[in-house]
Design a protein around this motif. Structure first.
Motif, PDB file in Angstrom:
ATOM      1  N   GLY A   1     -16.655 -41.217  -3.059  1.00 16.54           N
ATOM      2  CA  GLY A   1     -17.329 -40.200  -3.842  1.00 16.54           C
ATOM      3  C   GLY A   1     -16.462 -38.956  -3.945  1.00 16.54           C
ATOM      4  O   GLY A   1     -15.309 -39.012  -4.357  1.00 16.54           O
ATOM      5  N   ARG A   2     -17.014 -37.817  -3.548  1.00 12.72           N
ATOM      6  CA  ARG A   2     -16.271 -36.557  -3.585  1.00 12.72           C
ATOM      7  C   ARG A   2     -15.593 -36.250  -2.241  1.00 12.72           C
ATOM      8  O   ARG A   2     -14.988 -35.189  -2.082  1.00 12.72           O
ATOM      9  N   ILE A   3     -15.698 -37.159  -1.284  1.00  7.06           N
ATOM     10  CA  ILE A   3     -15.167 -36.922   0.062  1.00  7.06           C
ATOM     11  C   ILE A   3     -13.758 -37.480   0.177  1.00  7.06           C
ATOM     12  O   ILE A   3     -13.468 -38.600  -0.254  1.00  7.06           O
ATOM     13  N   LEU A   4     -12.888 -36.690   0.789  1.00  8.29           N
ATOM     14  CA  LEU A   4     -11.515 -37.095   1.053  1.00  8.29           C
ATOM     15  C   LEU A   4     -11.216 -36.895   2.533  1.00  8.29           C
ATOM     16  O   LEU A   4     -11.720 -35.954   3.157  1.00  8.29           O
ATOM     17  N   ARG A   5     -10.408 -37.779   3.081  1.00  3.75           N
ATOM     18  CA  ARG A   5      -9.930 -37.569   4.447  1.00  3.75           C
ATOM     19  C   ARG A   5      -8.533 -38.154   4.577  1.00  3.75           C
ATOM     20  O   ARG A   5      -8.107 -39.013   3.793  1.00  3.75           O
ATOM     21  N   TYR A   6      -7.805 -37.652   5.575  1.00  3.64           N
ATOM     22  CA  TYR A   6      -6.533 -38.255   5.935  1.00  3.64           C
ATOM     23  C   TYR A   6      -6.787 -39.580   6.647  1.00  3.64           C
ATOM     24  O   TYR A   6      -7.838 -39.771   7.281  1.00  3.64           O
ATOM     25  N   ARG A   7      -5.850 -40.479   6.552  1.00  7.86           N
ATOM     26  CA  ARG A   7      -5.953 -41.727   7.301  1.00  7.86           C
ATOM     27  C   ARG A   7      -6.082 -41.392   8.785  1.00  7.86           C
ATOM     28  O   ARG A   7      -5.415 -40.494   9.292  1.00  7.86           O
ATOM     29  N   PRO A   8      -6.950 -42.108   9.505  1.00 14.36           N
ATOM     30  CA  PRO A   8      -7.305 -41.696  10.868  1.00 14.36           C
ATOM     31  C   PRO A   8      -6.149 -41.629  11.854  1.00 14.36           C
ATOM     32  O   PRO A   8      -6.256 -40.935  12.872  1.00 14.36           O
ATOM     33  N   ASP A   9      -5.043 -42.331  11.615  1.00 14.79           N
ATOM     34  CA  ASP A   9      -3.919 -42.253  12.543  1.00 14.79           C
ATOM     35  C   ASP A   9      -2.911 -41.181  12.131  1.00 14.79           C
ATOM     36  O   ASP A   9      -1.865 -41.019  12.771  1.00 14.79           O
ATOM     37  N   VAL A  10      -3.218 -40.432  11.056  1.00 23.40           N
ATOM     38  CA  VAL A  10      -2.317 -39.371  10.595  1.00 23.40           C
ATOM     39  C   VAL A  10      -2.783 -38.017  11.103  1.00 23.40           C
ATOM     40  O   VAL A  10      -2.037 -37.294  11.780  1.00 23.40           O
ATOM     41  N   THR A  11      -4.002 -37.638  10.782  1.00 21.36           N
ATOM     42  CA  THR A  11      -4.587 -36.390  11.275  1.00 21.36           C
ATOM     43  C   THR A  11      -6.085 -36.482  11.042  1.00 21.36           C
ATOM     44  O   THR A  11      -6.536 -37.175  10.128  1.00 21.36           O
ATOM     45  N   PRO A  12      -6.910 -35.824  11.854  1.00 24.36           N
ATOM     46  CA  PRO A  12      -8.360 -36.037  11.762  1.00 24.36           C
ATOM     47  C   PRO A  12      -9.070 -35.258  10.662  1.00 24.36           C
ATOM     48  O   PRO A  12     -10.265 -35.429  10.481  1.00 24.36           O
ATOM     49  N   TRP A  13      -8.363 -34.411   9.895  1.00 27.14           N
ATOM     50  CA  TRP A  13      -9.042 -33.534   8.951  1.00 27.14           C
ATOM     51  C   TRP A  13      -9.708 -34.307   7.812  1.00 27.14           C
ATOM     52  O   TRP A  13      -9.138 -35.205   7.216  1.00 27.14           O
ATOM     53  N   LEU A  14     -10.941 -33.889   7.535  1.00 25.81           N
ATOM     54  CA  LEU A  14     -11.724 -34.426   6.424  1.00 25.81           C
ATOM     55  C   LEU A  14     -12.062 -33.269   5.488  1.00 25.81           C
ATOM     56  O   LEU A  14     -12.273 -32.142   5.942  1.00 25.81           O
ATOM     57  N   ALA A  15     -12.108 -33.531   4.187  1.00 27.64           N
ATOM     58  CA  ALA A  15     -12.311 -32.466   3.205  1.00 27.64           C
ATOM     59  C   ALA A  15     -13.594 -32.676   2.425  1.00 27.64           C
ATOM     60  O   ALA A  15     -13.772 -33.706   1.761  1.00 27.64           O
ATOM     61  N   LEU A  16     -14.485 -31.699   2.522  1.00 27.03           N
ATOM     62  CA  LEU A  16     -15.706 -31.674   1.733  1.00 27.03           C
ATOM     63  C   LEU A  16     -15.496 -30.857   0.461  1.00 27.03           C
ATOM     64  O   LEU A  16     -14.617 -29.992   0.421  1.00 27.03           O
ATOM     65  N   PRO A  17     -16.304 -31.083  -0.564  1.00 25.49           N
ATOM     66  CA  PRO A  17     -16.300 -30.141  -1.680  1.00 25.49           C
ATOM     67  C   PRO A  17     -16.839 -28.791  -1.211  1.00 25.49           C
ATOM     68  O   PRO A  17     -17.440 -28.685  -0.139  1.00 25.49           O
ATOM     69  N   ASP A  18     -16.646 -27.758  -2.007  1.00 23.40           N
ATOM     70  CA  ASP A  18     -17.036 -26.415  -1.586  1.00 23.40           C
ATOM     71  C   ASP A  18     -18.522 -26.290  -1.314  1.00 23.40           C
ATOM     72  O   ASP A  18     -18.937 -25.526  -0.436  1.00 23.40           O
ATOM     73  N   GLU A  19     -19.354 -27.032  -2.056  1.00 24.78           N
ATOM     74  CA  GLU A  19     -20.797 -26.975  -1.872  1.00 24.78           C
ATOM     75  C   GLU A  19     -21.331 -28.402  -1.704  1.00 24.78           C
ATOM     76  O   GLU A  19     -21.848 -29.006  -2.644  1.00 24.78           O
ATOM     77  N   PRO A  20     -21.211 -28.973  -0.511  1.00 21.96           N
ATOM     78  CA  PRO A  20     -21.628 -30.362  -0.311  1.00 21.96           C
ATOM     79  C   PRO A  20     -23.142 -30.521  -0.411  1.00 21.96           C
ATOM     80  O   PRO A  20     -23.900 -29.640  -0.016  1.00 21.96           O
ATOM     81  N   ASP A  21     -23.570 -31.674  -0.939  1.00 25.24           N
ATOM     82  CA  ASP A  21     -24.992 -31.988  -1.017  1.00 25.24           C
ATOM     83  C   ASP A  21     -25.288 -33.186  -0.112  1.00 25.24           C
ATOM     84  O   ASP A  21     -24.404 -33.684   0.603  1.00 25.24           O
ATOM     85  N   ALA A  22     -26.533 -33.649  -0.141  1.00 21.09           N
ATOM     86  CA  ALA A  22     -26.940 -34.729   0.751  1.00 21.09           C
ATOM     87  C   ALA A  22     -26.125 -35.996   0.503  1.00 21.09           C
ATOM     88  O   ALA A  22     -25.785 -36.730   1.447  1.00 21.09           O
ATOM     89  N   GLN A  23     -25.795 -36.281  -0.766  1.00 18.64           N
ATOM     90  CA  GLN A  23     -25.005 -37.466  -1.063  1.00 18.64           C
ATOM     91  C   GLN A  23     -23.598 -37.361  -0.485  1.00 18.64           C
ATOM     92  O   GLN A  23     -23.021 -38.346  -0.019  1.00 18.64           O
ATOM     93  N   ASP A  24     -23.033 -36.151  -0.500  1.00 17.93           N
ATOM     94  CA  ASP A  24     -21.711 -35.970   0.098  1.00 17.93           C
ATOM     95  C   ASP A  24     -21.731 -36.301   1.585  1.00 17.93           C
ATOM     96  O   ASP A  24     -20.836 -36.985   2.092  1.00 17.93           O
ATOM     97  N   TRP A  25     -22.766 -35.825   2.279  1.00 20.56           N
ATOM     98  CA  TRP A  25     -22.845 -36.119   3.716  1.00 20.56           C
ATOM     99  C   TRP A  25     -23.054 -37.612   3.961  1.00 20.56           C
ATOM    100  O   TRP A  25     -22.526 -38.174   4.924  1.00 20.56           O
TER     101      TRP A  25
END
Length: 271
Positions: A48-72
């Motif tokens: 969906g609108r969620i992005l993250r780094y591959r788990p063995d690269v770095t733990p950061w995950l990126a939300l949109p600026d105003e996340p909604d219930a579907q984003d979570w």
């Protein structure tokens, strides 16, 4: 030196002043998202609108600026039940059934007048050096560093008697900017200025590409902040770091939502 864009309000912790006004957001307001939609797109996993780094690269995950219930729900589906989700530049609370395991105030500093220069003792580190790098990180705790973090950019180190005793490198890479991270020094050589030398050397390489260095630090780490300011970094904004656990029940909720949407593809973009 690359020209530094005008900073946003020092006390700001959310997206920059342009949100909702038609002005594009500043890349450093949501740096993980700007990285994963820009120079680091090849490291990205998406749902969906969620992005993250591959788990063995770095733990950061990126939300949109105003996340909604579907984003979570998409965060839960992407990370999996019981997984830890790590966010930067984010203050809004996660859903009520998510357990917060870490939360801290932070600062974002940008290169303003740094005396960047290569260092004759600095060695380029690569995949073959990862076991030593992980060992140094374990002793010094500079922040997340995983087996493939070294792939995010240039890492430099200093050895004494063949032993890696200090390092610094590059992590987030929003367009036009590169974060200096992984700065650490073994206790046996602290006070010799090795970390400062490596920060200047990494910054030199960033500037050579026509980009501007920036970094993050815990707001409580006042000694590190004073050091960074003394060598030419300036405070751009206050920020926050948060880690929370995906509820164990999230898999059932995500499955139901996926059926409603008709796809579970990690490659789905938007909705």
């Amino acid at each position: 030196m690359a020209q530094t864009p005008a900073p946003g309000p020092t006390g700001s912790s959310g997206p920059g002043p342009g949100r909702g006004s038609g002005t594009p957001p500043h890349p450093l307001d949501n740096p993980a998202r700007a990285s994963l939609t820009g120079p680091h797109a090849h490291f990205a996993e998406r749902r969906g609108r969620i992005l993250r780094y591959r788990p063995d690269v770095t733990p950061w995950l990126a939300l949109p600026d105003e996340p909604d219930a579907q984003d979570w729900a998409d965060v839960a589906a992407l990370a999996g039940p019981g997984a830890s989700v790590t966010l930067t530049a984010f203050r809004e609370p996660p859903p009520a059934d998510w357990e917060i395991v870490f939360q801290a105030e932070g600062v974002q500093l940008v290169d303003d007048a740094l005396d960047a220069a290569p260092d004759p003792e600095a060695l380029l580190l690569g995949p073959a050096d990862v076991p030593e790098m992980l060992d140094l990180v374990e002793r010094t705790r500079p922040g997340p560093f995983l087996p493939r973090t070294v792939e995010l950019g240039t890492y430099l180190g200093i050895r004494r008697s063949g032993v890696l005793v200090a390092m610094a490198g590059e992590r987030l890479h929003p367009p036009g900017w590169t974060e200096i991270s992984g700065v650490c020094t073994d206790g046996s050589v602290r006070g010799q200025g090795l970390a400062t030398r490596l920060v200047r050397a990494v910054a030199h390489g960033i500037r050579e590409r026509g980009e501007t260095p920036f970094l993050h630090a815990a707001a409580s780490n006042t000694s590190a902040i004073r050091l960074y300011e003394s060598i030419g970094f300036t405070l751009r904004r206050r920020t926050a770091f948060l880690s929370a656990l995906v509820p164990e029940s999230a898999d059932r909720l995500a499955d139901a939502r996926t059926r409603d949407r008709g796809t579970g593809s990690l490659e789905q973009v938007g909705r």
